[in-house]
Design an enzyme around this catalytic site. Structure first.
Site, PDB file in Angstrom:
ATOM      1  N   HIS A   1     -51.290  18.398  -4.636  1.00 17.81           N
ATOM      2  CA  HIS A   1     -52.214  19.499  -4.374  1.00 17.81           C
ATOM      3  C   HIS A   1     -52.751  19.428  -2.944  1.00 17.81           C
ATOM      4  O   HIS A   1     -52.777  20.430  -2.227  1.00 17.81           O
ATOM      5  CB  HIS A   1     -53.378  19.471  -5.371  1.00 17.81           C
ATOM      6  CG  HIS A   1     -53.093  20.213  -6.641  1.00 17.81           C
ATOM      7  ND1 HIS A   1     -51.933  20.031  -7.350  1.00 17.81           N
ATOM      8  CD2 HIS A   1     -53.825  21.140  -7.322  1.00 17.81           C
ATOM      9  CE1 HIS A   1     -51.962  20.811  -8.422  1.00 17.81           C
ATOM     10  NE2 HIS A   1     -53.085  21.502  -8.421  1.00 17.81           N
TER      11      HIS A   1
ATOM     12  N   HIS B   1     -57.566  13.386  -8.825  1.00 20.41           N
ATOM     13  CA  HIS B   1     -56.967  12.304  -8.045  1.00 20.41           C
ATOM     14  C   HIS B   1     -58.010  11.304  -7.534  1.00 20.41           C
ATOM     15  O   HIS B   1     -59.203  11.584  -7.466  1.00 20.41           O
ATOM     16  CB  HIS B   1     -56.171  12.858  -6.849  1.00 20.41           C
ATOM     17  CG  HIS B   1     -54.894  13.541  -7.246  1.00 20.41           C
ATOM     18  ND1 HIS B   1     -53.756  12.851  -7.576  1.00 20.41           N
ATOM     19  CD2 HIS B   1     -54.583  14.864  -7.357  1.00 20.41           C
ATOM     20  CE1 HIS B   1     -52.789  13.705  -7.864  1.00 20.41           C
ATOM     21  NE2 HIS B   1     -53.266  14.936  -7.760  1.00 20.41           N
TER      22      HIS B   1
END
Length: 347
Positions: free
Chosen positions: A216, A309
């Site tokens: 991302h 993350h």
């Protein structure tokens, strides 16, 4: 009585500044002014000050998101699952944007390169500053180079993508019986060497262990900065909003401004057409769409920084994206042969 003798030689007369011709005064003043206002030349190996300011936004967003996640009671009270790299996805989710199925993630980020590509081509084929076929061709080549980076890192790199290879190289594996992985997904070289995240998911498994570069962060930084480079330099020169110039190394080793390579037809035909145009007007329809895409990228990057993350996964995603951008936009300024192929935005 006779007057005293005058000294021989040329006569001496007092000359006042007002008696000088206007042209001589003007020449002296303008030459001294030019000497004082000559701007320093940027190092061609480094981004310009404006580029550096824009690039600094990305680590600042990631840092802000990290601190927000640490200080937010809602985020801290939500369980983080390292296997899914996200927080609770149900009713206990700390935010709508923390859910992987939120519309912005599903409709924009998951299809991010499509949106970036659409806005880019809309801009270069509709903006009046991108006049010549050579400008359009080189812009398309730059898009192809950046797209290749996106494919290699996230989709395919002569087998598994770089993200998948990095995960396996650092000790990651799929939590599912290896016998359940089909030969079609695994490939012919052996399941342990070419096993991908897609194959793991299709087999009902999950990545475990290893280091997973944030795809991302990579996508959002790469795509938004790509649009900023392509749209920013074109519009900045068109409306005379950007005053600084990129330095480039010429074939003879001399360092000059990038405008030294402006094509003859672009330099002498309508060079001042965009002068006096406002930035919003100068963007055109394609530029405004690109700005909207960049804004959404920045917002979703912040959401990724807060909810998804680990910090190291996000850092490596940022570094890989910056590497791709450097090789596409900074390196050609130092390599004339490469620059003759892909060019520079706005030139």
């Amino acid at each position: 009585m006779d007057s005293p003798p005058q000294p021989s030689g040329p006569s001496r007369r007092h000359v006042s500044p007002s008696s000088l011709s206007p042209s001589s005064q003007t020449v002296h003043i303008s030459s001294s002014t030019t000497t004082r206002t000559a701007p320093p030349r940027n190092n061609p190996l480094l981004p310009t000050p404006t580029e550096l300011a824009l690039l600094s936004i990305y680590p600042l967003l990631l840092i802000f998101g990290t601190f927000f996640a640490v200080l937010s009671p809602d985020v801290q009270s939500s369980t983080y699952n390292p296997l899914t790299q996200s927080h609770d996805q149900g009713s206990l989710s700390p935010s709508y944007f923390a859910r992987k199925n939120n519309l912005f993630n599903v409709l924009f980020v998951k299809r991010g390169w499509g949106w970036i590509t659409f806005s880019f081509f809309l801009f270069i084929f509709t903006h009046p500053a991108v006049r010549t076929s050579a400008q359009k061709s080189r812009a398309t080549i730059r898009w192809a180079v950046v797209t290749a980076w996106w494919v290699f890192v996230t989709q395919w790199f002569f087998g598994p993508a770089i993200i998948d290879r990095g995960f396996r190289f650092t000790g990651g594996k799929c939590q599912v019986k290896m016998a359940e992985i089909s030969e079609k997904d695994a490939g012919d070289v052996g399941v342990k060497e070419v096993f991908t995240a897609a194959a793991c998911k299709s087999a009902g498994g999950r990545w475990s262990g290893g280091h997973d570069i944030s795809g991302h962060v990579f996508l959002l930084v790469l795509g938004s900065c790509f649009l900023l480079q392509e749209v920013g330099w074109v519009v900045g020169r068109w409306v005379r909003f950007v005053r600084e110039e990129r330095a480039v190394v010429m074939a003879d080793g001399a360092v000059k401004g990038a405008t030294a390579e402006v094509e003859r037809e672009v330099r002498y035909q309508g060079e001042d057409v965009g002068r006096g145009t406002g930035v919003m007007e100068g963007l055109g329809h394609g530029g405004k769409v690109a700005v909207g895409v960049v804004g959404l990228c920045a917002w979703m990057l912040l959401m990724t920084a807060i909810y998804f993350h680990t910090w190291f996964e996000k850092l490596t995603g940022l570094l890989v994206a910056l590497t791709a951008l450097y090789t596409t936009y900074i390196l050609p300024r130092n390599v004339p042969a490469l620059r003759s192929i892909i060019g520079l935005p706005g030139i």
